[in-house]
Structure formats: structure tokens, C-alpha cells
Scaffold this active site. Sequence first.
Site, short mmCIF file in Angstrom:
data_model
loop_
_atom_site.label_atom_id
_atom_site.label_comp_id
_atom_site.label_asym_id
_atom_site.label_seq_id
_atom_site.Cartn_x
_atom_site.Cartn_y
_atom_site.Cartn_z
N ASP A 1 0.86 -1.19 0.00
CA ASP A 1 0.00 0.00 0.00
C ASP A 1 0.90 1.23 0.00
O ASP A 1 1.05 1.91 1.02
CB ASP A 1 -0.90 0.02 1.24
CG ASP A 1 -2.07 -0.93 1.13
OD1 ASP A 1 -2.61 -1.08 0.03
OD2 ASP A 1 -2.43 -1.54 2.14
N ARG B 1 4.87 2.60 3.05
CA ARG B 1 5.37 1.33 3.55
C ARG B 1 6.90 1.23 3.53
O ARG B 1 7.49 0.80 4.49
CB ARG B 1 4.78 0.16 2.74
CG ARG B 1 3.25 0.10 2.79
CD ARG B 1 2.71 -0.20 4.16
NE ARG B 1 1.26 -0.32 4.19
CZ ARG B 1 0.46 0.43 4.93
NH1 ARG B 1 0.96 1.38 5.71
NH2 ARG B 1 -0.84 0.25 4.91
N ARG C 1 -6.13 11.19 1.89
CA ARG C 1 -5.61 10.19 0.93
C ARG C 1 -6.19 10.42 -0.47
O ARG C 1 -5.71 9.82 -1.43
CB ARG C 1 -5.95 8.78 1.40
CG ARG C 1 -5.31 8.39 2.72
CD ARG C 1 -5.92 7.11 3.25
NE ARG C 1 -5.77 6.00 2.32
CZ ARG C 1 -6.51 4.89 2.35
NH1 ARG C 1 -7.48 4.76 3.25
NH2 ARG C 1 -6.28 3.92 1.48
N LYS D 1 -8.05 2.73 -6.83
CA LYS D 1 -8.95 2.28 -5.76
C LYS D 1 -9.76 3.45 -5.23
O LYS D 1 -9.34 4.60 -5.36
CB LYS D 1 -8.17 1.60 -4.65
CG LYS D 1 -7.12 2.47 -3.93
CD LYS D 1 -6.30 1.63 -2.96
CE LYS D 1 -5.37 2.49 -2.13
NZ LYS D 1 -4.50 1.68 -1.26
N HIS D 2 -10.99 3.19 -4.66
CA HIS D 2 -11.64 1.91 -4.36
C HIS D 2 -12.95 1.89 -5.12
O HIS D 2 -13.85 2.67 -4.81
CB HIS D 2 -11.91 1.78 -2.87
CG HIS D 2 -10.70 2.00 -2.00
ND1 HIS D 2 -10.22 3.26 -1.68
CD2 HIS D 2 -9.87 1.13 -1.39
CE1 HIS D 2 -9.16 3.15 -0.87
NE2 HIS D 2 -8.92 1.85 -0.68
N HIS E 1 -13.11 -0.64 7.19
CA HIS E 1 -12.33 -1.58 8.01
C HIS E 1 -13.17 -2.06 9.20
O HIS E 1 -12.97 -3.17 9.70
CB HIS E 1 -11.07 -0.91 8.55
CG HIS E 1 -10.05 -0.58 7.50
ND1 HIS E 1 -10.12 0.55 6.74
CD2 HIS E 1 -8.95 -1.25 7.10
CE1 HIS E 1 -9.08 0.57 5.91
NE2 HIS E 1 -8.37 -0.51 6.10
N ASP F 1 -10.35 -5.38 -2.07
CA ASP F 1 -9.69 -4.81 -0.90
C ASP F 1 -9.51 -5.96 0.10
O ASP F 1 -10.01 -7.08 -0.10
CB ASP F 1 -10.52 -3.67 -0.32
CG ASP F 1 -9.68 -2.68 0.48
OD1 ASP F 1 -8.54 -3.02 0.85
OD2 ASP F 1 -10.17 -1.56 0.74
#
Length: 606
Positions: free
Chosen positions: A146, A154, A215, A245-246, A258, A331
Site C-alpha cells: 500500500d 510502507r 488520501r 482504488k476503491h 475496516h 480490498d
Amino acid sequence: MTPENSSPRSPSTSTSPVLSRRAFAVALAGGAVALPAAAHAAPAGRGNETARIDELLAGMSLDQKIGQLFVAVGYGSAADVPHGSNTSTTGVDTIAEIVRTHHVGGLIYFTWSDNLQDIEQIATLSNDVQAAALDSGGIPLIISADEERGVVYRLPAPATPLPGEMALGATGSRAHARKAGDIVGSELRAAGLHQAFAPVVDVNIEAQNPVIGVRSLGADPAAVARLGAAQIKGLQGANCSAAAKHFPGHGDTATDSHLGLPVIDHTREELDAIDLPPFLAAIDEGVDVIMTAHIVVPALDDSGRPATLSHPILTGLLREELGYEGVIVTDSLAMEGVRTMFGDDRVPVEAILAGADQMLMPPDLVVAMDGVREAVASGEITEERVEESVRRILAQKLRRGLFDGVQVDAATAASSIGTKRSVGSAQAIADDAVTLIADEAGALPLAAGSKVLVTGVGTAAKLNVAVAALREHGLEANSLVMLSDDGRTMTAGADAEAEAAARGVDAVLAFTSSSGFTTPASQVATIEKLAAGDVPVLHASLRNPYDVVHVGEVAASMAAYGNSDCNLRAVAGVVAGAVNFRGKLPVAIPMADGTGEAFPLGHGLR
């Protein structure tokens, strides 16, 4: 509450007829996103690719084909070192065994799974798991992360600390967006990774969105489409797969998928005008992968299923109506938003039946793969359907040259990451992004030699980045750390300590950071107490730009859109007058009570 006038939302609530891709393009304001009529013409060499895929498929067992449909998490920093979490989630002890036993099509790296310690270790891990893949079937892995940069990153240092998506949105620059994509793609490839689960092309029109927010590139569909496509061009130009995405758009919800199952109440007309244009632009840019969203969209599917498990959305809309031919990846299947209707053995089956190709991060790989095997054995999923997805996955791997060699030089990988040129590009983006939202008193820039207290949200290391930059620009600066261990609230007694430290300075530079529309109360209280004094408070939000309507009567307020070092240096530069304000709000900012509009989309003082 959705900000008013932040996007061209249709007042209609009726369902529109199916629109062609060309009709979508015409519907975009000003024709900002052109959709070439021949976008899906077969590229040269497609016949050779098909023959190669036929050859590969002929040599694969059914288990190997099913394995290609999964992207797993493997725990550990080395391929052959046992880790208890591997045993409990995959039935084997090491990452290499995951690859050899389950024949997975890909791996995804995280810091929390101990995959990402330093660049040489990451490259070595990548080399070793690829060797395991080649030894057990000859199909290389797609290794992903990601890697959005900004608040979601990351790769560890020296990876370039880019300012993030909304910062790019504030610049409005396709050149910046393409360069950001190129930097991410080049750095991932150097470390042995081949895919970024980026860019986020959700159109963020909900200020209280807890999971997208900063984001996102912004609230203007045409701008998000334009800049998202530029990032894809940069990523894939570096031979790194991009994943838009998404789908079909996660930007207008106040629920985190989530933790729950969001519902997007847009009509079909609103989806056409707001959410889908960036995905259309991504398709026409030739994006390798599109990631699904765990969201319910009643206008597209009234069954209550999340998009990840919806045949009308993935097959009817994305495949048939929009003409997308690449890989569809879910996802994470460990997220609550996709686990509300079915068990973990059925979720991947339902996703495949809906039209997905790859299942990302099932919470129990053995359970998930067994569920698919049983569905194939019963005839619910045909082997031909499995092969459809495997063909797309193999085509992606061929396109990225993985069959030509995947080993990287681990010892020298870090030398091509975080280069001086890349860091300079990141700083240029951050400088151009900073947006002056309010400056009623004409407080900016400060005069040379002014004394500045830097405080608010931020660790000592972060605040001192701003301090050092201010000093480089000829100001006297010191910092006061007030952040609690939770990373969001202020320490007890912070107000009084800040008031005392502010005596004798010419200005206070105070940072806030919110992940939703409401700035934490302790941050607000601290800024209000400082603003009530005699020293001008210069406020800068380091995440979402909405904080300005919560912090009270400050002398000036800026949005930086991120807390990377380059964002902090950019704020220091504009405070000192060394950097000009160029950024414009890529989202509208509602009033503090959620009613009305405080600052419109595109606002930015100069």
C-alpha cells in the site's frame, strides 16, 4: 454532512439508463477527461502474449491456478524463518512455505508483519520468495504494498517522503502527479516489489470521511481523474503496476469499511458525475489493476451486498459497461465491511462469482482457498472461470516483465532510493501545495529575524524539522513538544506551558492534525488559549484541511495536507516568505457545525 457546492451533484434521484463510455466523457465538466474511442484496441504483440499464457496455463495444475487468485500476507523479515502468525493464518511456518505450498499469485508487505525493516532486507526477502515461487511452479509473484505515500507509506528510509494525494490535488499539476508516481514505482521496483496499491481515485466530498480524507486527490471529479491518470502513467512508466482504488468510489461516506459496511446513497446520475470519471480515466490510461470497495451502492445493486461481492457492479458495470479488461483485486478480505454477510470460506467464492480476479489478504488463507476448491469441485465455479482470472493475472506479470527475471541487487538497492533528485521533487510538490486559507491580519510572511515558537501536534523530531527550516530562512525558532503518547491529544497542562513559552516571541506556529472533520478537543483548546494572547498564532493543519473552522480566531491558517518532512519544510518556507503560496483547496470546507460552506473548492489566498 456533505460540503455544499463541492462537486457537480445532480438533484435528480431517478436512475439513469446505462451510459456509454463516450457519454460519460461528454458529461464531464468542460470535457476535462478525454476518453479515446479506441482506448481498448488490442496492443501489438497480443497474439504472442496469448500464446505464452496458453503455454503457461497448460502446465499448471488446478491448485496452482487457484493459488494465483490469492495475495497473501506472510509474516517475517526472511523467507525461511518460522513465524507463529504464518502457522495460524496459512497453516505453514514460513513465507517460502506459503509460496511453495499454496502457489499464491502474490504477496503484500507490511511493517506490522515484519516484512519491512530496511531496503537491503526487503530486497533479499523479495529475491528469496521469488526463488521459492520459481522452484515450485515457475510462476513469479507480484509483490505489492500500500504505497500511496503521504500518510500511507510502507517502504522505510531512505524512501522519498512524498507529501501525499491531497497535496498533489492542491497543486493541480499533472507533472507533479506523474513524477510522484514515477518515484514510487522506481523505488518499489528497486526493492523487488512490482505493484503499488495506488493511486486512491476516490472523490472525497464527505468532510467526515474517516478512512479516505487526505488520501484523496480532492472533491473535483475531473481533477481527480486527470491527476490520478498522471500518477498511473508515472507508476507504470517505471514498470510498476498501479491499482486504482476503491471502485466504484469510497469518497462520500462517514463509515470506515475496516470497521463496518458503508452505504453510498448516490443516484446513478451522481455516480456518473462524481465517482466514476476517475476510474474511466484510469481505464483509458491502461491501469493494470482496479481495487474494489467494501461499500453498498443501492443505485447499482439493491441486494445489500458490498461492491466486492456484487456481480452487477464488478461484472455488469466495470467489465461490461466500462470495458475494463485488467485485473480486479478485492480490498482486504480481513476488513469487516466484506465479512458481514458471509463466512470467510464463502467471501472469496462470492467475490469470484461477482467478477473479482484476486483475493487480497484473506484472514485465513487455508479456509479461503478451501472454500474456492469446494466451489470448483461442486461446479459452482467452473475451471474455465478460474482460468479467466488467471489469464489476466499472467498477462499483468508478462506485461511487467516478471518472466524475464525478478531478482534485484539487494546490496545496492538503497542507492537508487531516496535520491537527491527525488527528495527535491517531493519538496517542490509540497511547496506548491501549501494553501493559505485565511490571513485576515496580513500576518504572513514574517519579517526576517522574527522569533517563532513551533508547537502543537508533532513529535520532537517533527517539530524540529520545521525549526531547522525556519532557522535556515533567517528566523529565530524553538519548539515546544505537547503531544501525548496517543499521537493526537495534548499533554496535561499543555495550555499553560504553551502560554508561558509564547511570551517574548513574535509569532507561534501551531500545528494540528485531524483524521476526520472534528479536530480533537485538546488541540482546539490549546490553539484557542494561545490565540487569546497577544502573540499572533499561525495555524497549519498537517492532515485534512478542515481544522481551520475549529481552531478559533487565529492570525492566519494554512493547509499542508501531510506531516512528511517536506510538508513541514514547506510550511516553514511560506512562513519565512521563501516560498510563495500557490496551493488551492482541492475540497470545500464546511462550517464547523456542518452546515453551509466556510471555504469553497478552489479557494486559496496568494
